[in-house]
Each structure stands twice: as structure tokens, then as C-alpha cells.
Design a protein around this motif. Structure first.
Motif, PDB file in Angstrom:
ATOM      1  N   LYS A 109       0.880  -1.258  -0.044  1.00 52.75           N
ATOM      2  CA  LYS A 109      -0.111   0.149   0.189  1.00 52.75           C
ATOM      3  C   LYS A 109       0.656   1.189   0.180  1.00 52.75           C
ATOM      4  N   ILE A 110       1.905   1.128   0.973  1.00 52.40           N
ATOM      5  CA  ILE A 110       2.729   2.436   0.954  1.00 52.40           C
ATOM      6  C   ILE A 110       3.759   2.437  -0.449  1.00 52.40           C
ATOM      7  N   LEU A 111       3.881   1.379  -1.143  1.00 53.58           N
ATOM      8  CA  LEU A 111       4.627   1.350  -2.343  1.00 53.58           C
ATOM      9  C   LEU A 111       3.766   1.786  -3.446  1.00 53.58           C
ATOM     10  N   LYS A 112       2.420   1.537  -3.378  1.00 53.07           N
ATOM     11  CA  LYS A 112       1.556   2.294  -4.423  1.00 53.07           C
ATOM     12  C   LYS A 112       1.502   3.747  -4.113  1.00 53.07           C
ATOM     13  N   GLU A 113       1.348   4.348  -2.780  1.00 58.56           N
ATOM     14  CA  GLU A 113       1.375   5.752  -2.637  1.00 58.56           C
ATOM     15  C   GLU A 113       2.429   6.478  -3.060  1.00 58.56           C
ATOM     16  N   LYS A 114       3.701   5.802  -2.815  1.00 58.18           N
ATOM     17  CA  LYS A 114       5.041   6.326  -3.185  1.00 58.18           C
ATOM     18  C   LYS A 114       5.255   6.233  -4.794  1.00 58.18           C
ATOM     19  N   LEU A 115       4.678   5.088  -5.512  1.00 62.83           N
ATOM     20  CA  LEU A 115       4.799   5.241  -6.910  1.00 62.83           C
ATOM     21  C   LEU A 115       3.691   6.142  -7.726  1.00 62.83           C
ATOM     22  N   GLU A 116       2.718   6.375  -6.965  1.00 67.29           N
ATOM     23  CA  GLU A 116       1.710   7.435  -7.527  1.00 67.29           C
ATOM     24  C   GLU A 116       2.641   8.831  -7.600  1.00 67.29           C
ATOM     25  N   ALA A 117       3.203   9.160  -6.511  1.00 65.50           N
ATOM     26  CA  ALA A 117       3.730  10.236  -6.314  1.00 65.50           C
ATOM     27  C   ALA A 117       5.029  10.586  -7.230  1.00 65.50           C
ATOM     28  N   HIS A 132      12.402 -10.770   1.865  1.00 69.63           N
ATOM     29  CA  HIS A 132      11.502 -11.674   2.475  1.00 69.63           C
ATOM     30  C   HIS A 132      11.910 -11.958   4.057  1.00 69.63           C
ATOM     31  N   LEU A 133      11.899 -10.762   4.786  1.00 69.93           N
ATOM     32  CA  LEU A 133      12.423 -10.574   6.124  1.00 69.93           C
ATOM     33  C   LEU A 133      12.224 -11.993   6.968  1.00 69.93           C
ATOM     34  N   CYS A 134      12.881 -12.463   7.586  1.00 73.18           N
ATOM     35  CA  CYS A 134      12.767 -13.650   8.586  1.00 73.18           C
ATOM     36  C   CYS A 134      12.552 -14.749   7.770  1.00 73.18           C
ATOM     37  N   GLY A 135      12.487 -14.814   6.333  1.00 78.41           N
ATOM     38  CA  GLY A 135      11.835 -15.923   5.727  1.00 78.41           C
ATOM     39  C   GLY A 135      10.576 -15.857   5.618  1.00 78.41           C
ATOM     40  N   HIS A 136       9.686 -15.130   5.506  1.00 77.87           N
ATOM     41  CA  HIS A 136       8.406 -14.734   5.524  1.00 77.87           C
ATOM     42  C   HIS A 136       8.308 -13.827   4.237  1.00 77.87           C
ATOM     43  N   SER A 137       7.384 -14.337   3.230  1.00 77.31           N
ATOM     44  CA  SER A 137       7.470 -13.919   1.856  1.00 77.31           C
ATOM     45  C   SER A 137       6.918 -12.542   2.095  1.00 77.31           C
ATOM     46  N   CYS A 138       7.145 -11.557   1.032  1.00 76.85           N
ATOM     47  CA  CYS A 138       6.207 -10.399   0.761  1.00 76.85           C
ATOM     48  C   CYS A 138       5.133 -10.666   0.080  1.00 76.85           C
ATOM     49  N   ASP A 139       4.112  -9.836  -0.066  1.00 83.57           N
ATOM     50  CA  ASP A 139       2.920  -9.870  -0.672  1.00 83.57           C
ATOM     51  C   ASP A 139       3.320  -9.601  -2.305  1.00 83.57           C
ATOM     52  N   MET A 140       3.957 -10.887  -2.735  1.00 81.63           N
ATOM     53  CA  MET A 140       4.107 -10.750  -4.000  1.00 81.63           C
ATOM     54  C   MET A 140       3.498 -10.404  -5.215  1.00 81.63           C
ATOM     55  N   GLU A 141       2.232 -10.863  -5.106  1.00 84.66           N
ATOM     56  CA  GLU A 141       1.139 -10.931  -6.218  1.00 84.66           C
ATOM     57  C   GLU A 141       0.618  -9.255  -6.190  1.00 84.66           C
ATOM     58  N   ALA A 142       0.626  -8.727  -5.010  1.00 86.98           N
ATOM     59  CA  ALA A 142       0.484  -7.225  -5.192  1.00 86.98           C
ATOM     60  C   ALA A 142       1.521  -6.309  -5.788  1.00 86.98           C
ATOM     61  N   ILE A 143       2.605  -6.763  -5.294  1.00 85.32           N
ATOM     62  CA  ILE A 143       3.831  -6.033  -5.929  1.00 85.32           C
ATOM     63  C   ILE A 143       3.933  -6.194  -7.368  1.00 85.32           C
ATOM     64  N   LYS A 144       3.617  -7.638  -7.918  1.00 85.26           N
ATOM     65  CA  LYS A 144       3.683  -7.779  -9.197  1.00 85.26           C
ATOM     66  C   LYS A 144       2.815  -6.973 -10.133  1.00 85.26           C
ATOM     67  N   GLU A 145       1.706  -6.914  -9.449  1.00 92.28           N
ATOM     68  CA  GLU A 145       0.597  -6.133 -10.261  1.00 92.28           C
ATOM     69  C   GLU A 145       0.939  -4.629 -10.230  1.00 92.28           C
ATOM     70  N   LEU A 146       1.503  -3.944  -9.264  1.00 89.91           N
ATOM     71  CA  LEU A 146       1.980  -2.709  -9.378  1.00 89.91           C
ATOM     72  C   LEU A 146       3.221  -2.632 -10.482  1.00 89.91           C
ATOM     73  N   SER A 147       3.961  -3.884 -10.477  1.00 91.07           N
ATOM     74  CA  SER A 147       5.176  -3.748 -11.423  1.00 91.07           C
ATOM     75  C   SER A 147       4.610  -3.543 -12.848  1.00 91.07           C
ATOM     76  N   ILE A 148       3.371  -4.268 -13.073  1.00 93.87           N
ATOM     77  CA  ILE A 148       2.794  -4.002 -14.469  1.00 93.87           C
ATOM     78  C   ILE A 148       2.324  -2.539 -14.759  1.00 93.87           C
ATOM     79  N   GLU A 149       1.627  -2.047 -13.589  1.00 95.91           N
ATOM     80  CA  GLU A 149       1.106  -0.887 -13.732  1.00 95.91           C
ATOM     81  C   GLU A 149       2.216   0.266 -13.835  1.00 95.91           C
ATOM     82  N   TYR A 150       3.402   0.250 -13.311  1.00 95.54           N
ATOM     83  CA  TYR A 150       4.161   1.300 -12.958  1.00 95.54           C
ATOM     84  C   TYR A 150       5.596   0.784 -13.926  1.00 95.54           C
ATOM     85  N   GLY A 151       5.593  -0.354 -14.364  1.00 92.33           N
ATOM     86  CA  GLY A 151       6.799  -0.738 -15.261  1.00 92.33           C
ATOM     87  C   GLY A 151       8.229  -0.626 -14.653  1.00 92.33           C
TER      88      GLY A 151
END
Ligand SMILES: *Cc1c(COP(=O)(O)O)cnc(C)c1O
Length: 386
Positions: A109-117, A132-151
């Protein structure tokens, strides 16, 4: 002192190393290729490039994705400095995306706001590095969606996360990223002494990384610019490095990899016991969100400092005095003098700041005994009661 982490070397590991020492190859030979194949088989990634560290793997990953001066790379502030430094090696800028207060990983969510700015300011990043801090994956699906939108491209820093899963698939599969990097430093889940690897499903990226690992040199005819002068011929196509893993290290890696699932299972059992015993105390325990199976490289608790009479630092020091080798992962990277000199505000990311004020990594490694674990728990409990 009970250490916070410790490698586990078996007789089979030692035998695997001895076998290499009496073979024809000491460095980058058949063991390195076999280790790369084993990493692909485990993760289902198409290509793996082993390197002498995860730091090197991050560097060649950035180079393969074309990162250079004028570009920027964004990562989490709660990580080891190497996740950010890889951009600086390429002459690119770094910026930090604050963490989610529950999982402590890069917050989409913070990534999206920062990308928008950044889009409005025409300063979008070329690469984002979720960790993937401590071995816990990030929310990769959400980050991938943003990567498509913002290139932007994605490099997963999975230095903590070999053996973990996201949506039932092993971390390293690169389903939601261009490249995934693992570390095999002795404190990590499995080790090669020093070592790392970069995995990808894109053949061009694999070729570029393999070249950058070895002086920018190729012996593949299809990559050469001129016709071969003879069997000795090779070409240097770019300015690369000597980032090779040795066959000695790779043999250890292959042997360790055969025990990976057992190691993660053991770590998860130890975590279960901590979770049960530390419930109902003024501390925030790690969580595992749905769709994630953590490899638990680290067990990080957060003190609720408003409800404890001792300070974070006092508890940390008293644990050390009692022989409990705690650690803190991590100091927000932007606080490092090197990054301060680049102009970052000392309190740049509020969630990272509040995490830093309470985080403590308790000892966690496969050979941690129940007796030692009970001692750690009892020591912590008594400090929280003071
Ligand atoms: C350990 C680590 C690295 C660097 O790994 P090396 O193999 O020591 O170079 C990079 N990122 C993170 C998150 C790490 O924990």
C-alpha cells in the motif's frame, strides 16, 4: 553464550567437500552446475546462477536488468545493507519503502502511494527489491501487479527465505519476479561458507548474470560478436567481475540442500514452542499471513515498550549478560552514515522506526535444544516482569 544462529554441518557435508578436494576441479566445475540444477529443481525456476555471495548475486542481478546512473532502486529499510548497496554499485539511486507494521516486510500500500507520487515527478524506480524478512515472503502478487502498472522490474531478496513458500509454491520460483536471490552465508538457512545464487525464468537474464559473474566473458558462440578464431577463443563483452562460487562450496551446498525441508521443519517446530510460551506477554510475536509458509530464518519479537519497565536496550543487554545471544535485525538502512551522507532523514520511515525501537531476534537454529529454549523463554519472562 547461546548464539542467535548457527550452521549445521554433518559428516555427509564433510565427505562431499573431501570428494571435491581430490577431484579435478576446485572452482566452478561440475559441482557448481549440479548445485544450480538442484536449486532449479527445488524451486522450479528455469535458471540458476551461483555466485560467491548474495551481495554479488544482487549486483549481477541489477546489472542484468540494466540498472545504471540516473536510475533508481527501491527496497525495504529493514534489511541488510546489501539489498540497497547493489544499486549504488551500479551508480543508481536508492530509496526506501516503509514496512507493513504486522509482517515487517515492504508494504504494497505504501509502495503504491509512493509510486503514484513518483509517477507525477517522473521519477519511477527501475527496480524494486522486496525482502522476505525472516523467511516470510512479501505480498508478491500485489507487488507484481504494481510492477505491471508502473513498469519496474522485481528482484526478490530471498536471502532469508530458501525453503519458504508463497501460495504453495517455493520461494525462488520467480512466478512474481524477474530474479530471486538466495544467500548461503553460515547464519542463513543452508550454507556454502560464503555463497549466493540468482534464479530467473528468463534466459537472457541468466546469460547476462553468468557473464557478469565471470569477467563479462562468454564462450557461447551464439553470444559472440565475431567469428571464433579457434578452440581457445572467448570474448569479453562487458565489464564483469570474478564472483564465482567454488566447486568446494557448491558440493557443500548440494549436500545441505538435501536436508533443507528437514531444517525448515525443525525451525518451525522451535518457533511453535516460542509462540506458545510467549503468548500473553507485552510483546508482538511474528505472524505468518495466509498463503505464506515461512522458513523462519529469524525469530523476531517486538517489545511493547509502553508496557514494560525496562527499556529495549536494557532488556537486550540483560539477555546478553544472561548468555542469550540476541541480535537486532535490522537498523533501518537509511540511518547508516553512508546513507545519511546521501541526504536521508534520520527518521525517514515511521513504521521502520517503531520496529527498530522494540525488535529483538531470539536464538533460532536447528540444533537449539529444548533446555536452552526454555532458559531463553524464562530469562525473557523474568525481565518483562521487572
Ligand atoms: C545476508 C543477507 C544478504 C547478503 O548475503 P551475503 O551472502 O552475505 O552477501 C543480503 N540481503 C539480506 C536480506 C541478507 O540477510
Amino acid at each position: 553464550m547461546i548464539p542467535y544462529g548457527k550452521q549445521m554441518i554433518t559428516g555427509e557435508d564433510i565427505q562431499a567437500i573431501k570428494n571435491v578436494l581430490t577431484s579435478d576441479f576446485l572452482t566452478q566445475g561440475p559441482q557448481v552446475s549440479a548445485f544450480e540444477d538442484a536449486l532449479c529443481e527445488y524451486t522450479s525456476a528455469h535458471h540458476a546462477v551461483a555466485a560467491n555471495s548474495a551481495t554479488s548475486a544482487l549486483h549481477i542481478a541489477c546489472q542484468a536488468l540494466g540498472l545504471g546512473p540516473g536510475d533508481s532502486l527501491w527496497t525495504s529499510p529493514i534489511t541488510f545493507v546489501a539489498s540497497a548497496n547493489c544499486a549504488r554499485f551500479c551508480g543508481a539511486e536508492v530509496d526506501f519503502v516503509d514496512i507493513d507494521p504486522e509482517t515487517h516486510t515492504l508494504c504494497p500500500k505504501i509502495l503504491k502511494e509512493k509510486l503514484e507520487a513518483a509517477k507525477k515527478a517522473n521519477k519511477l524506480p527501475k527496480i524494486v527489491v522486496p525482502v522476505h524478512l525472516c523467511g516470510h515472503s512479501c505480498d508478491m502478487e500485489a507487488i507484481k501487479e504494481l510492477s505491471i502498472e508502473y513498469g519496474f522490474s522485481i528482484i526478490e531478496d530471498a536471502s532469508h527465505a530458501i525453503g519458504a513458500k508463497y501460495q504453495q509454491v517455493p520461494v525462488g520460483s520467480c512466478v512474481y519476479s524477474d530474479i530471486t536471490v538466495f544467500s548461503f552465508h553460515p547464519v542463513k538457512i543452508i550454507t556454502t561458507g560464503e555463497g549466493g545464487a540468482a534464479l530467473t525464468n528468463q534466459v537472457q537474464l541468466a546469460e547476462k548474470m553468468a557473464m557478469q559473474r565471470s569477467h563479462g566473458i562468454t564462450r557461447s558462440h551464439n553470444l559472440m560478436q565475431n567469428t571464433s578464431h579457434g578452440p581457445w577463443y572467448y570474448e569479453q563483452l562487458s565489464l564483469g567481475h570474478n564472483y564465482r562460487m567454488t566447486d568446494i562450496q557448491a558440493a557443500l551446498g548440494i549436500s545441505q540442500l538435501t536436508r533443507l525441508d528437514q531444517i525448515v521443519q525443525k525451525r518451525r517446530e522451535l518457533v511453535d514452542f516460542y509462540q506458545q510460551q510467549l503468548a500473553d506477554l507485552p510483546i508482538q510475536l511474528p505472524i505468518e499471513v495466509c498463503d505464506v509458509l515461512s522458513s523462519y530464518h529469524l525469530y523476531v519479537i517486538r517489545l511493547d515498550i509502553c508496557h514494560i519497565s525496562l527499556s529495549h536496550r536494557q532488556i537486550f543487554e540483560r539477555l546478553i549478560e544472561a548468555g542469550v545471544g540476541v541480535n537486532l535485525h535490522y537498523i533501518p538502512v537509511y540511518k547508516q552514515p553512508y546513507y545519511q551522507q546521501l541526504g536521508f532523514n534520520y527518521n525517514y520511515c515511521p513504521n521502520a522506526e517503531s520496529y527498530y525501537q522494540g525488535a529483538i531476534s531470539l536464538p533460532l537454529f536447528p540444533e537449539l535444544t529444548r533446555k536452552d529454549q526454555i532458559y531463553i523463554i524464562d530469562t525473557l519472562k523474568s525481565l518483562l516482569k521487572e
